[in-house]
Design a protein around this motif. Structure first.
Motif, PDB file in Angstrom:
ATOM      1  N   THR A  59      32.852  46.868 -28.816  1.00  0.00           N
ATOM      2  CA  THR A  59      32.996  45.468 -29.232  1.00  0.00           C
ATOM      3  C   THR A  59      33.018  45.423 -30.749  1.00  0.00           C
ATOM      4  N   LYS A  60      33.463  44.308 -31.279  1.00  0.00           N
ATOM      5  CA  LYS A  60      33.499  44.149 -32.725  1.00  0.00           C
ATOM      6  C   LYS A  60      32.195  43.577 -33.257  1.00  0.00           C
ATOM      7  N   ALA A  61      31.273  43.243 -32.386  1.00  0.00           N
ATOM      8  CA  ALA A  61      29.997  42.695 -32.842  1.00  0.00           C
ATOM      9  C   ALA A  61      29.201  43.797 -33.546  1.00  0.00           C
ATOM     10  N   ALA A  62      28.739  43.495 -34.733  1.00  0.00           N
ATOM     11  CA  ALA A  62      27.975  44.479 -35.502  1.00  0.00           C
ATOM     12  C   ALA A  62      26.537  44.540 -35.003  1.00  0.00           C
ATOM     13  N   ALA A  63      25.994  45.735 -35.012  1.00  0.00           N
ATOM     14  CA  ALA A  63      24.585  45.889 -34.647  1.00  0.00           C
ATOM     15  C   ALA A  63      23.739  45.284 -35.757  1.00  0.00           C
ATOM     16  N   PRO A  64      22.549  44.786 -35.411  1.00  0.00           N
ATOM     17  CA  PRO A  64      21.695  44.245 -36.462  1.00  0.00           C
ATOM     18  C   PRO A  64      21.294  45.355 -37.434  1.00  0.00           C
ATOM     19  N   PRO A  65      21.038  45.018 -38.695  1.00  0.00           N
ATOM     20  CA  PRO A  65      20.673  46.060 -39.665  1.00  0.00           C
ATOM     21  C   PRO A  65      19.332  46.690 -39.313  1.00  0.00           C
ATOM     22  N   PRO A  66      19.123  47.941 -39.703  1.00  0.00           N
ATOM     23  CA  PRO A  66      17.824  48.579 -39.460  1.00  0.00           C
ATOM     24  C   PRO A  66      16.719  47.801 -40.167  1.00  0.00           C
ATOM     25  N   ARG A  67      15.541  47.766 -39.545  1.00  0.00           N
ATOM     26  CA  ARG A  67      14.395  47.057 -40.116  1.00  0.00           C
ATOM     27  C   ARG A  67      13.352  48.078 -40.549  1.00  0.00           C
ATOM     28  N   LEU A  68      12.971  48.050 -41.828  1.00  0.00           N
ATOM     29  CA  LEU A  68      11.962  48.967 -42.347  1.00  0.00           C
ATOM     30  C   LEU A  68      10.618  48.673 -41.692  1.00  0.00           C
ATOM     31  N   ILE A  69      10.005  49.709 -41.089  1.00  0.00           N
ATOM     32  CA  ILE A  69       8.700  49.506 -40.456  1.00  0.00           C
ATOM     33  C   ILE A  69       7.587  50.302 -41.128  1.00  0.00           C
ATOM     34  N   SER A  70       7.935  51.333 -41.913  1.00  0.00           N
ATOM     35  CA  SER A  70       6.903  52.028 -42.692  1.00  0.00           C
ATOM     36  C   SER A  70       7.552  52.789 -43.832  1.00  0.00           C
ATOM     37  N   SER A  71       6.789  52.960 -44.898  1.00  0.00           N
ATOM     38  CA  SER A  71       7.246  53.709 -46.060  1.00  0.00           C
ATOM     39  C   SER A  71       6.056  54.520 -46.563  1.00  0.00           C
ATOM     40  N   THR A  72       6.213  55.846 -46.587  1.00  0.00           N
ATOM     41  CA  THR A  72       5.122  56.744 -46.967  1.00  0.00           C
ATOM     42  C   THR A  72       5.512  57.522 -48.212  1.00  0.00           C
ATOM     43  N   PRO A  73       4.850  57.249 -49.361  1.00  0.00           N
ATOM     44  CA  PRO A  73       5.152  58.047 -50.551  1.00  0.00           C
ATOM     45  C   PRO A  73       4.558  59.443 -50.421  1.00  0.00           C
ATOM     46  N   VAL A  74       5.275  60.438 -50.925  1.00  0.00           N
ATOM     47  CA  VAL A  74       4.835  61.833 -50.855  1.00  0.00           C
ATOM     48  C   VAL A  74       4.957  62.421 -52.256  1.00  0.00           C
ATOM     49  N   ASN A  75       3.846  62.916 -52.785  1.00  0.00           N
ATOM     50  CA  ASN A  75       3.856  63.558 -54.099  1.00  0.00           C
ATOM     51  C   ASN A  75       3.438  65.004 -53.899  1.00  0.00           C
ATOM     52  N   LEU A  76       4.312  65.928 -54.219  1.00  0.00           N
ATOM     53  CA  LEU A  76       4.045  67.348 -54.012  1.00  0.00           C
ATOM     54  C   LEU A  76       3.809  68.089 -55.322  1.00  0.00           C
ATOM     55  N   LEU A  77       3.608  67.359 -56.421  1.00  0.00           N
ATOM     56  CA  LEU A  77       3.325  68.009 -57.706  1.00  0.00           C
ATOM     57  C   LEU A  77       2.030  68.784 -57.611  1.00  0.00           C
ATOM     58  N   PRO A  78       1.859  69.907 -58.275  1.00  0.00           N
ATOM     59  CA  PRO A  78       2.655  70.395 -59.393  1.00  0.00           C
ATOM     60  C   PRO A  78       3.925  71.125 -58.975  1.00  0.00           C
ATOM     61  N   ARG A  79       4.136  71.340 -57.694  1.00  0.00           N
ATOM     62  CA  ARG A  79       5.378  71.983 -57.257  1.00  0.00           C
ATOM     63  C   ARG A  79       6.514  70.970 -57.314  1.00  0.00           C
ATOM     64  N   ILE A  80       7.677  71.468 -57.615  1.00  0.00           N
ATOM     65  CA  ILE A  80       8.891  70.679 -57.440  1.00  0.00           C
ATOM     66  C   ILE A  80       9.701  71.467 -56.412  1.00  0.00           C
ATOM     67  N   PRO A  81       9.346  71.285 -55.141  1.00  0.00           N
ATOM     68  CA  PRO A  81       9.920  72.152 -54.106  1.00  0.00           C
ATOM     69  C   PRO A  81      11.339  71.763 -53.742  1.00  0.00           C
ATOM     70  N   PHE A  82      12.034  72.745 -53.218  1.00  0.00           N
ATOM     71  CA  PHE A  82      13.337  72.508 -52.613  1.00  0.00           C
ATOM     72  C   PHE A  82      13.064  72.316 -51.129  1.00  0.00           C
ATOM     73  N   ILE A  83      13.050  71.085 -50.689  1.00  0.00           N
ATOM     74  CA  ILE A  83      12.755  70.788 -49.285  1.00  0.00           C
ATOM     75  C   ILE A  83      14.078  70.577 -48.572  1.00  0.00           C
ATOM     76  N   HIS A  84      14.369  71.482 -47.676  1.00  0.00           N
ATOM     77  CA  HIS A  84      15.626  71.397 -46.950  1.00  0.00           C
ATOM     78  C   HIS A  84      15.390  70.972 -45.507  1.00  0.00           C
ATOM     79  N   ASP A  85      14.258  71.350 -44.946  1.00  0.00           N
ATOM     80  CA  ASP A  85      14.001  71.066 -43.538  1.00  0.00           C
ATOM     81  C   ASP A  85      12.728  70.257 -43.372  1.00  0.00           C
ATOM     82  N   MET A  86      12.764  69.386 -42.405  1.00  0.00           N
ATOM     83  CA  MET A  86      11.570  68.646 -42.010  1.00  0.00           C
ATOM     84  C   MET A  86      11.651  68.373 -40.520  1.00  0.00           C
ATOM     85  N   GLN A  87      10.513  68.214 -39.920  1.00  0.00           N
ATOM     86  CA  GLN A  87      10.417  67.833 -38.513  1.00  0.00           C
ATOM     87  C   GLN A  87       9.397  66.724 -38.407  1.00  0.00           C
TER      88      GLN A  87
END
Length: 117
Positions: free
Chosen positions: A40-68
């Protein structure tokens, strides 16, 4: 990076890199999955933000390629590869020039609790 939460296919998890790769934010959104049937041409509703988690990994500045994700945690794999974004951002070199192996950084996992409310 983005992953559909294993326990709930209407939760989309997005891993967002911050400025100069020194901080990250993990955001979870509620999405409306497509309905089976004729397109159908009806657009899906936009995603709704339900959580936001800040992550600080200093003093490392890692190359994060994978997460689960598990029902209770985000799992990040921290490699000995380290990012130095200055060659790419300031000198205009390829992104690969920003990676370096740092033998003092042993591989590790970062377990970050999820807000599953």
């Amino acid at each position: 990076h983005h992953i559909i939460a294993p326990e709930d296919p209407t939760r989309l998890v997005v891993f967002v890199r911050g400025a100069l790769y020194t901080n990250y934010t993990i955001r979870e959104y509620r999405i409306t999955p497509p309905t089976p049937g004729p397109a159908t041409k009806a657009a899906a509703p936009p995603p709704r933000l339900i959580s936001s988690t800040p992550v600080n990994l200093l003093p490392r500045i890692p190359f994060i390629h994978d997460m689960q994700i598990t029902p209770t945690h985000y799992v990040l794999f921290l490699t000995p590869a380290q990012l130095n974004p200055l060659p790419a951002f300031i000198l205009g070199k390829p992104a690969a020039a920003s990676l370096a192996f740092n033998a003092s950084h042993t591989p590790a996992f970062a377990l970050i609790p999820r807000n599953t409310a």
